[in-house]
Design a protein around this motif. Structure first.
Motif, short mmCIF file in Angstrom:
data_model
loop_
_atom_site.label_atom_id
_atom_site.label_comp_id
_atom_site.label_asym_id
_atom_site.label_seq_id
_atom_site.Cartn_x
_atom_site.Cartn_y
_atom_site.Cartn_z
N UNK A 122 0.87 -1.17 0.00
CA UNK A 122 0.00 0.00 0.00
C UNK A 122 0.91 1.23 0.00
N UNK A 123 1.11 1.86 -1.16
CA UNK A 123 2.10 2.94 -1.24
C UNK A 123 1.68 4.21 -0.51
N UNK A 124 0.40 4.40 -0.28
CA UNK A 124 -0.07 5.59 0.39
C UNK A 124 -0.90 5.22 1.61
N UNK A 125 -1.10 6.19 2.49
CA UNK A 125 -1.96 5.96 3.64
C UNK A 125 -3.39 6.37 3.30
N UNK A 126 -4.31 5.86 4.10
CA UNK A 126 -5.71 6.26 3.99
C UNK A 126 -6.04 7.11 5.21
N UNK A 127 -6.45 8.34 4.98
CA UNK A 127 -6.85 9.25 6.06
C UNK A 127 -8.36 9.36 6.01
N UNK A 128 -9.03 8.77 6.98
CA UNK A 128 -10.49 8.66 6.95
C UNK A 128 -11.09 9.54 8.04
N UNK A 129 -11.95 10.47 7.64
CA UNK A 129 -12.46 11.46 8.60
C UNK A 129 -13.93 11.77 8.34
N UNK A 187 0.47 0.86 6.09
CA UNK A 187 1.06 -0.47 6.08
C UNK A 187 2.40 -0.46 6.79
N UNK A 188 2.60 -1.48 7.62
CA UNK A 188 3.90 -1.71 8.25
C UNK A 188 4.20 -3.19 8.11
#
Length: 209
Positions: A122-129, A187-188
């Motif tokens: 997952x190259x980017x994060x998901x910021x859910x708000x 992802x980590x």
């Protein structure tokens, strides 16, 4: 009789110099002169063509009503986070039907379970708000992050903020086991880390995005 031939090395440089001078002169003349016959450009201006097509496009709101009523624009809802916490998730996936190769050989049987992160990242994060926390999300999100909204008109807010925004789909909510927002999914290694943030949220808080 003796004929003195010019130095070949000198002649070559002289010819190159003359050629470059000729090109420069031709370019200068082309900027100020017209040589030969000319015709008007037949092709329409690209931007004018785009604007004309947009003007002829049917009014979607008139056909389908306001965007707020579209099922495709209906976001999955999440409860507000009451405490800051971090949890992890291994997004195992179970194959619902057997998968076979073109020659008929069985590749994965029905019920086979695997971790997609073993094969993709997952190259980017998901910021859910929630929409009320959008200002916080815009301050926290990196350039490559996706911002997902749990409600509201993502298209209108994208136009207002100048940042691409998306709705949280129900399948994404279920797939990631989301229950609360705001939450940042990253992802980590072979797992996902979900960091939920409790109010009050501010753009100046010390927590790192």
């Amino acid at each position: 009789m003796t004929i003195d031939l010019p130095n070949p090395h000198f002649t070559r440089h002289a010819l190159i110099g003359a050629l470059m001078l000729g090109l420069s002169t031709a370019q200068a003349d082309a900027a100020t002169s017209t040589i030969g016959r000319t015709w008007p450009i037949a092709e329409p201006d690209a931007m004018a063509e785009i604007e004309a097509r947009v003007a002829r496009a049917p009014d979607m709101a008139a056909q389908f009503g306001p965007r707020s009523t579209w099922s495709a624009m209906r976001a999955a809802t999440l409860a507000p986070a009451r405490a800051t916490r971090v949890r992890t998730l291994v997004p195992f996936y179970t194959v619902e039907e057997e998968i076979r190769l073109p020659d008929g050989r069985l590749l994965y049987p029905k019920g086979f379970t695997f971790n997609p992160l073993d094969y993709v990242s997952l190259p980017q994060r998901l910021v859910i708000v929630h929409p009320r926390d959008l200002g916080w999300a815009l301050a926290k999100a990196r350039f490559t992050d996706f911002i997902l909204l749990t409600a509201g008109d993502a298209i209108a807010l994208s136009e207002k903020t100048g940042r691409p925004l998306f709705i949280l789909e129900e399948r994404v909510k279920e797939r990631l086991g989301l229950t609360l927002a705001p939450v940042i999914v990253a992802q980590e290694g072979m797992k996902l880390v979900l960091t939920e943030y409790a109010p009050p949220l501010s753009m100046g808080r010390s927590a790192r995005p």
